[in-house]
Design a protein around this motif. Structure first.
Motif, PDB file in Angstrom:
ATOM      1  N   HIS A 134       0.819  -1.211   0.000  1.00 13.40           N
ATOM      2  CA  HIS A 134       0.000   0.000   0.000  1.00 13.40           C
ATOM      3  C   HIS A 134       0.859   1.270   0.000  1.00 13.40           C
ATOM      4  CE1 HIS A 134      -2.896  -3.053   1.187  1.00 13.40           C
ATOM      5  NE2 HIS A 134      -3.826  -2.229   0.750  1.00 13.40           N
ATOM      6  N   ARG A 135       1.771   1.326  -0.923  1.00 10.69           N
ATOM      7  CA  ARG A 135       2.677   2.467  -1.001  1.00 10.69           C
ATOM      8  C   ARG A 135       2.083   3.637  -1.795  1.00 10.69           C
ATOM      9  NH1 ARG A 135       7.294   1.227   1.282  1.00 10.69           N
ATOM     10  NH2 ARG A 135       7.934  -0.958   1.464  1.00 10.69           N
ATOM     11  N   ALA A 142      -1.229   8.959  -5.578  1.00 11.58           N
ATOM     12  CA  ALA A 142       0.044   9.534  -5.135  1.00 11.58           C
ATOM     13  C   ALA A 142       0.716   8.619  -4.111  1.00 11.58           C
ATOM     14  CB  ALA A 142      -0.198  10.912  -4.531  1.00 11.58           C
ATOM     15  N   PRO A 143       2.030   8.745  -3.926  1.00  7.91           N
ATOM     16  CA  PRO A 143       2.715   7.939  -2.905  1.00  7.91           C
ATOM     17  C   PRO A 143       2.168   8.242  -1.509  1.00  7.91           C
ATOM     18  CG  PRO A 143       4.294   8.923  -4.407  1.00  7.91           C
ATOM     19  CD  PRO A 143       2.971   9.572  -4.710  1.00  7.91           C
ATOM     20  N   ASP A 156      -0.175  12.734   1.381  1.00  2.54           N
ATOM     21  CA  ASP A 156      -0.010  14.186   1.486  1.00  2.54           C
ATOM     22  C   ASP A 156      -0.699  14.914   0.336  1.00  2.54           C
ATOM     23  OD1 ASP A 156       1.464  13.901   3.803  1.00  2.54           O
ATOM     24  OD2 ASP A 156       3.399  13.896   2.764  1.00  2.54           O
ATOM     25  N   ALA A 157      -0.928  14.219  -0.772  1.00  2.15           N
ATOM     26  CA  ALA A 157      -1.521  14.881  -1.940  1.00  2.15           C
ATOM     27  C   ALA A 157      -2.998  15.175  -1.758  1.00  2.15           C
ATOM     28  CB  ALA A 157      -1.303  14.015  -3.188  1.00  2.15           C
ATOM     29  N   GLN A 161      -6.357   9.009   4.599  1.00  2.47           N
ATOM     30  CA  GLN A 161      -5.675   8.179   5.587  1.00  2.47           C
ATOM     31  C   GLN A 161      -6.026   6.719   5.327  1.00  2.47           C
ATOM     32  OE1 GLN A 161      -7.059   9.732   9.341  1.00  2.47           O
ATOM     33  NE2 GLN A 161      -5.595  11.424   9.320  1.00  2.47           N
ATOM     34  N   HIS A 162      -5.020   5.848   5.324  1.00  2.00           N
ATOM     35  CA  HIS A 162      -5.221   4.432   5.016  1.00  2.00           C
ATOM     36  C   HIS A 162      -4.800   3.590   6.212  1.00  2.00           C
ATOM     37  CE1 HIS A 162      -5.884   5.502   0.791  1.00  2.00           C
ATOM     38  NE2 HIS A 162      -4.862   6.340   0.938  1.00  2.00           N
TER      39      HIS A 162
END
Length: 300
Positions: A134-135, A142-143, A156-157, A161-162
């Motif tokens: 989950h990168r 986005a990363p 951050d994009a 939240q994951h």
């Protein structure tokens, strides 16, 4: 039922990320911390009879780098940190007789660590596997970055939240009178038959998942369903929900895409399968919940 089932016991006082989101940053510098190390999918253990998965913090000095770390909690006030290293790191420890490197299933089957450590290994493997998979953000692509001591990834994009996921799986012992329904898949060990199982689908109750999976795989209609027990299954991150169900029909029409065979077994068959004395069939491994569902059925 749970006396020998693997991965169900975890002695850690689990980390509460809401109370201490910076726990990993603080404890990663602690020379007294315990490290649970995985080289790719393979746990690194101390050699012994049994060994242990709790390694000294100095073990990290053997690694040129590591991929991820998660603060798991405390073991008798000692912080415990799960660490993911590259798969190539396994060779470093395989060449040292002080260590054992083995897959998690074999660790459980062969008793390479005390039974109460298996739950910690399952927790570490599931969390580290989740980070590896989950990168990138499922919302915007986005990363994502490590957050909350490893119990969350943030984007951050877009601000998403994951959180770590666990996949629920129903596994069921279906009976009709003094017979039970078991099946086998081609990947099973030779002669081995087990309880039917399948993933719970969105918007579905546990009871309906049992009925649907049994009908889809074996063509058997199921009536009453009751919960029995559960087991974490870190391959990669499932929870096995053990149930008993009462069949309402006898004729098996199994799905050849899912099963190699399915049939009814008597209690005498299952007793001999568990004892390892059946001339034709074998029971699932004692580390698995299916074994214990069968054992309880013949005992009752």
């Amino acid at each position: 039922m749970t006396s020998l089932m693997a991965y169900i016991t975890n002695r850690l006082v689990r980390h509460s990320v809401e109370h201490d989101p910076e726990a990993l940053a603080r404890h990663a510098r602690d020379p007294e911390a315990a490290i649970v190390l995985l080289a790719g999918d393979l746990p690194v253990l101390t050699a012994g009879e049994p060994g242990t998965c709790f390694l000294p913090a100095s073990v990290l000095e053997r690694l040129p780098a590591h991929r991820e770390q998660v603060f798991l909690g405390y073991l008798q006030d000692r912080p415990v940190i799960a660490t993911l290293a590259d798969p190539e790191a396994a060779k470093t420890f395989e060449e040292d007789p002080a260590f054992t490197v083995e897959n998690l299933r074999a660790v459980a089957v062969n008793g390479l660590v005390p039974a109460e450590e298996l739950g910690t290994l399952a927790m570490a493997k599931s969390l580290l596997d989740w980070h590896a998979r989950h990168r990138f953000c499922a919302n915007c692509g986005a990363p994502t970055c490590h957050a909350q001591a490893g119990f969350r990834r943030d984007c951050d994009a877009c601000g998403a939240q994951h959180f770590p996921r666990t996949d629920p799986v129903v596994i069921m012992l279906i009976t009709r009178g003094d017979r039970c329904l078991l099946g086998r898949q081609p990947r099973f060990a030779p002669r081995s038959y087990s309880c039917l199982a399948g993933f719970l689908e969105p918007g579905e109750t546990i009871e309906d998942a049992v009925r649907r999976e049994v009908f889809e795989e074996a063509g058997i209609r199921v009536g009453a369903v009751r919960y029995l027990a559960s087991q974490p299954w870190p391959f990669p991150s499932s929870i096995m929900i053990g149930c008993a169900g009462e069949a309402e029909s006898d004729e098996i029409v199994f799905d050849t895409a899912e099963l190699e065979d399915a049939r009814w077994f008597s209690k005498d068959d299952v007793r001999r399968m568990i004892a390892g004395t059946h001339e034709t069939f074998a029971a699932p491994s004692p580390i698995a919940i299916a074994h214990h569902l069968l054992r309880q059925w013949v005992r009752d």
